[in-house]
Design a protein around this motif. Sequence first.
Motif, PDB file in Angstrom:
ATOM      1  N   PHE A 104      -7.152  12.775   5.190  1.00 54.50           N
ATOM      2  CA  PHE A 104      -6.334  11.629   5.273  1.00 54.50           C
ATOM      3  C   PHE A 104      -6.323  10.552   4.256  1.00 54.50           C
ATOM      4  CE2 PHE A 104      -9.431  10.771   8.365  1.00 54.50           C
ATOM      5  CZ  PHE A 104      -9.796   9.334   8.128  1.00 54.50           C
ATOM      6  N   ALA A 105      -5.376  10.043   3.833  1.00 50.17           N
ATOM      7  CA  ALA A 105      -5.397   8.809   2.893  1.00 50.17           C
ATOM      8  C   ALA A 105      -4.471   7.705   3.424  1.00 50.17           C
ATOM      9  CB  ALA A 105      -4.850   9.011   1.407  1.00 50.17           C
ATOM     10  N   ILE A 106      -5.049   6.565   3.865  1.00 52.04           N
ATOM     11  CA  ILE A 106      -4.778   5.559   4.380  1.00 52.04           C
ATOM     12  C   ILE A 106      -4.871   4.084   3.779  1.00 52.04           C
ATOM     13  CG2 ILE A 106      -4.289   6.558   6.696  1.00 52.04           C
ATOM     14  CD1 ILE A 106      -6.423   5.202   7.868  1.00 52.04           C
ATOM     15  N   GLY A 107      -4.190   3.120   4.202  1.00 49.51           N
ATOM     16  CA  GLY A 107      -4.392   1.816   3.782  1.00 49.51           C
ATOM     17  C   GLY A 107      -3.452   1.035   4.335  1.00 49.51           C
ATOM     18  N   SER A 131      -8.556  -2.495   1.305  1.00 45.96           N
ATOM     19  CA  SER A 131      -9.598  -1.362   1.862  1.00 45.96           C
ATOM     20  C   SER A 131      -8.531  -0.051   1.835  1.00 45.96           C
ATOM     21  CB  SER A 131      -9.933  -1.685   3.238  1.00 45.96           C
ATOM     22  OG  SER A 131     -10.894  -0.848   3.596  1.00 45.96           O
ATOM     23  N   PRO A 132      -8.068   0.657   0.770  1.00 46.30           N
ATOM     24  CA  PRO A 132      -7.802   1.896   0.728  1.00 46.30           C
ATOM     25  C   PRO A 132      -8.977   3.175   1.065  1.00 46.30           C
ATOM     26  CG  PRO A 132      -8.056   1.364  -1.400  1.00 46.30           C
ATOM     27  CD  PRO A 132      -8.455  -0.130  -0.616  1.00 46.30           C
ATOM     28  N   VAL A 133      -8.673   3.826   1.975  1.00 46.42           N
ATOM     29  CA  VAL A 133      -9.484   4.974   2.106  1.00 46.42           C
ATOM     30  C   VAL A 133      -9.044   6.291   1.960  1.00 46.42           C
ATOM     31  CG1 VAL A 133     -10.935   3.345   3.627  1.00 46.42           C
ATOM     32  CG2 VAL A 133      -9.385   4.970   4.690  1.00 46.42           C
ATOM     33  N   ILE A 134      -9.910   7.341   2.070  1.00 46.07           N
ATOM     34  CA  ILE A 134      -9.752   8.695   2.150  1.00 46.07           C
ATOM     35  C   ILE A 134     -10.830   9.050   3.063  1.00 46.07           C
ATOM     36  CG2 ILE A 134      -9.625  10.927   1.024  1.00 46.07           C
ATOM     37  CD1 ILE A 134      -8.214   9.497  -1.621  1.00 46.07           C
ATOM     38  N   PHE A 144       0.490  -7.634  13.254  1.00 43.49           N
ATOM     39  CA  PHE A 144      -0.628  -6.656  12.731  1.00 43.49           C
ATOM     40  C   PHE A 144      -0.389  -6.324  11.106  1.00 43.49           C
ATOM     41  CE2 PHE A 144       0.249  -6.357  17.055  1.00 43.49           C
ATOM     42  CZ  PHE A 144      -0.835  -6.868  17.767  1.00 43.49           C
ATOM     43  N   ALA A 145      -1.450  -5.538  10.640  1.00 47.16           N
ATOM     44  CA  ALA A 145      -1.124  -5.213   9.130  1.00 47.16           C
ATOM     45  C   ALA A 145       0.002  -4.102   9.356  1.00 47.16           C
ATOM     46  CB  ALA A 145      -2.548  -4.580   8.781  1.00 47.16           C
ATOM     47  N   CYS A 146       0.367  -3.824   8.041  1.00 46.63           N
ATOM     48  CA  CYS A 146       1.384  -2.820   7.703  1.00 46.63           C
ATOM     49  C   CYS A 146       0.654  -1.618   6.911  1.00 46.63           C
ATOM     50  CB  CYS A 146       2.639  -3.416   7.025  1.00 46.63           C
ATOM     51  SG  CYS A 146       3.874  -2.838   6.636  1.00 46.63           S
ATOM     52  N   PRO A 147       0.416  -0.554   7.676  1.00 48.13           N
ATOM     53  CA  PRO A 147      -0.129   0.564   6.896  1.00 48.13           C
ATOM     54  C   PRO A 147       0.781   1.691   6.383  1.00 48.13           C
ATOM     55  CG  PRO A 147      -0.008   1.076   9.338  1.00 48.13           C
ATOM     56  CD  PRO A 147       0.799  -0.253   9.283  1.00 48.13           C
ATOM     57  N   ALA A 148       0.285   2.453   5.582  1.00 42.91           N
ATOM     58  CA  ALA A 148       1.134   3.461   5.177  1.00 42.91           C
ATOM     59  C   ALA A 148      -0.051   4.771   4.970  1.00 42.91           C
ATOM     60  CB  ALA A 148       1.842   3.463   3.691  1.00 42.91           C
ATOM     61  N   GLY A 149       0.149   5.944   5.195  1.00 43.79           N
ATOM     62  CA  GLY A 149      -0.847   6.886   5.001  1.00 43.79           C
ATOM     63  C   GLY A 149      -0.033   8.493   5.038  1.00 43.79           C
ATOM     64  N   VAL A 150      -1.028   8.926   4.385  1.00 43.88           N
ATOM     65  CA  VAL A 150      -0.654  10.630   4.396  1.00 43.88           C
ATOM     66  C   VAL A 150      -1.743  11.446   5.088  1.00 43.88           C
ATOM     67  CG1 VAL A 150       0.752  10.580   2.332  1.00 43.88           C
ATOM     68  CG2 VAL A 150      -1.627  11.124   2.065  1.00 43.88           C
ATOM     69  N   HIS A 192       0.935  -1.253   0.021  1.00 45.74           N
ATOM     70  CA  HIS A 192       0.245   0.073   0.077  1.00 45.74           C
ATOM     71  C   HIS A 192       0.798   1.141  -0.012  1.00 45.74           C
ATOM     72  CE1 HIS A 192      -3.381   2.424   0.797  1.00 45.74           C
ATOM     73  NE2 HIS A 192      -2.755   3.310   1.286  1.00 45.74           N
ATOM     74  N   PHE A 193       0.390   2.305  -0.629  1.00 46.38           N
ATOM     75  CA  PHE A 193       0.804   3.689  -0.705  1.00 46.38           C
ATOM     76  C   PHE A 193      -0.138   4.650  -0.839  1.00 46.38           C
ATOM     77  CE2 PHE A 193       1.154   1.911  -4.945  1.00 46.38           C
ATOM     78  CZ  PHE A 193       0.745   2.913  -5.669  1.00 46.38           C
ATOM     79  N   SER A 194       0.481   5.736  -0.351  1.00 45.46           N
ATOM     80  CA  SER A 194      -0.560   6.878  -0.417  1.00 45.46           C
ATOM     81  C   SER A 194       0.290   8.094  -0.776  1.00 45.46           C
ATOM     82  CB  SER A 194      -1.231   7.059   1.191  1.00 45.46           C
ATOM     83  OG  SER A 194      -1.953   6.135   1.578  1.00 45.46           O
TER      84      SER A 194
END
Length: 524
Positions: free
Chosen positions: A417-420, A405-408, A494-500, A343-345
């Motif tokens: 914010f934009a995370i996933g 499940s990417p979200v904004i 746990f999951a590995c998130p990335a966000g802006v 995932h990237f944001s």
Amino acid sequence: MEDNFSNSQTTRKVVIATKAGVVAAQHRRAAEVGAAVLDAGGDAVDAAIATSFAIGVVEPWMSGPAAGGAMVLWRANEAKARVINFGCRSPRELNPADYPLSGAGKSSDLFPWPSVVDDRNVMGATAVAVPGVVAGMGLAHEHFGRMPWQELVTPAANLAEAGLLVDWYTTLVTAANARVLAKDPDTAAMFLDDGHWPIAGDWTSVNQRRLNQKAFAQTLRQIAEGGAQAFYKGDIAQALARDVRAKGGSLSVADLADYSAEMVEPLTLNYRGGRVFATPGLTGGPTFGKALELLAQEFTPGAGAPDAATYAGFARALDAAFKLRFEHMGDHESPKAPGCTTHFSVVDRHGNMCSVTQTLLSIFGSRVVSPSTGMLLNNGIMWFDPEPGKPNSLAPNKRCLANYSPVIGEDRKGRRFAIGASGGRKILGTVMQLTSFLMDHGLSLEEAFHQPRLDVSGGPRITADKTLPADVMQALGKVMPVEAARSTTYPYAFACPAGVMRDGDLNMGCTEIMSPYGDAVSGG
């Protein structure tokens, strides 16, 4: 047995606010490619496209052009969100009868489906589905791209020409999967020494070994020069279909020529005076939305860090949401399964955003490399239940059910914010908790990413970060049994998130704090 790790060790990532754009990705090198596009005047979508192709080179076991996924994007000038769905499809010539049940228990990989003879739905060319990443990026570029397509794909081709550096993590990943990688001669030739041993550098030497990705580089140059359609029609499509069919799969030239990504309206979820935009359809979005709906009924947000009531609410909401997913969508992935996803944001200086998740499904996908194209291929057929008569049963020309499940989102104060995340079914809980940390408790992005999390993804227990306070653990124990786990670099509990995030005119980014390669890079 209690582990012996020192409790005095802490790991942190610093979040720096900037008026420039930011790319947050699971691999810093890919984030740097996206940030360079922002420096060159590109839009958030341009940076996302460049990051997408680059991350397929530096994390080839996670994603790539032969993967599928989804993008949620925000256009600041329109104040509007959209979703681009580029999930995988099953080939039209696929015959469910070619995947007979073995009667030998459960599948060997992510999903506890009934086992199929020879794991034909899990490994090998018979597990390959029609990929969507290139079409998804092409559709995004068609509508929102500002820079020439060739300039966005060429950096990835250059990375592939040089070859991925064989460092400690590359060695770790290939060593952990060497037995299955050896089954395909072309995969073994790319990732293993002498077809059996993981490629590894000398730990006492500065000599740098690199994977041979030159065939992949040539494919990327063809995509750069010919556009997205060069992947689905012409030489690449013919070579890819020929390679898959030679190894026993059913992917055809017609499957590739007829594939198209789709732009659709997002799920719009009203939450705590703000909004969250998620992916609709056969993704994790509907389950994420249900979890948020249930969470809103669980507790009243208070000032400061999440408390015991918050975490107990997380557990109950996720448990209920997953039970509904199992009943109506037919998703039964093992909660222990890590998945093979990235995932990237991205946010640019104007406030445009992209939240992108793409996946080969299993780590190393089907464990099959197409020798003509140099691409590691997905095993999207495993997304389907091989048992007939179920909501998600295997069938030809059918969209795969996925859990990304990417979200904004935007909170009531106007922060956006934009995370996933990556991590199989663990994605949904992580994205929901980060959303809550930001929207319920007003945490900063840095605080949210450092806040301990739990996982409830369909199993009979809660997996909780062992740094959570005793009163939180006690409250969770009243919901269901609790298993304490430590956040480590490998494996991920746990999951590995990335966000802006964008707060006013300031942008910032962060990635999973235990990820040694994940990072946020500014540009533009």
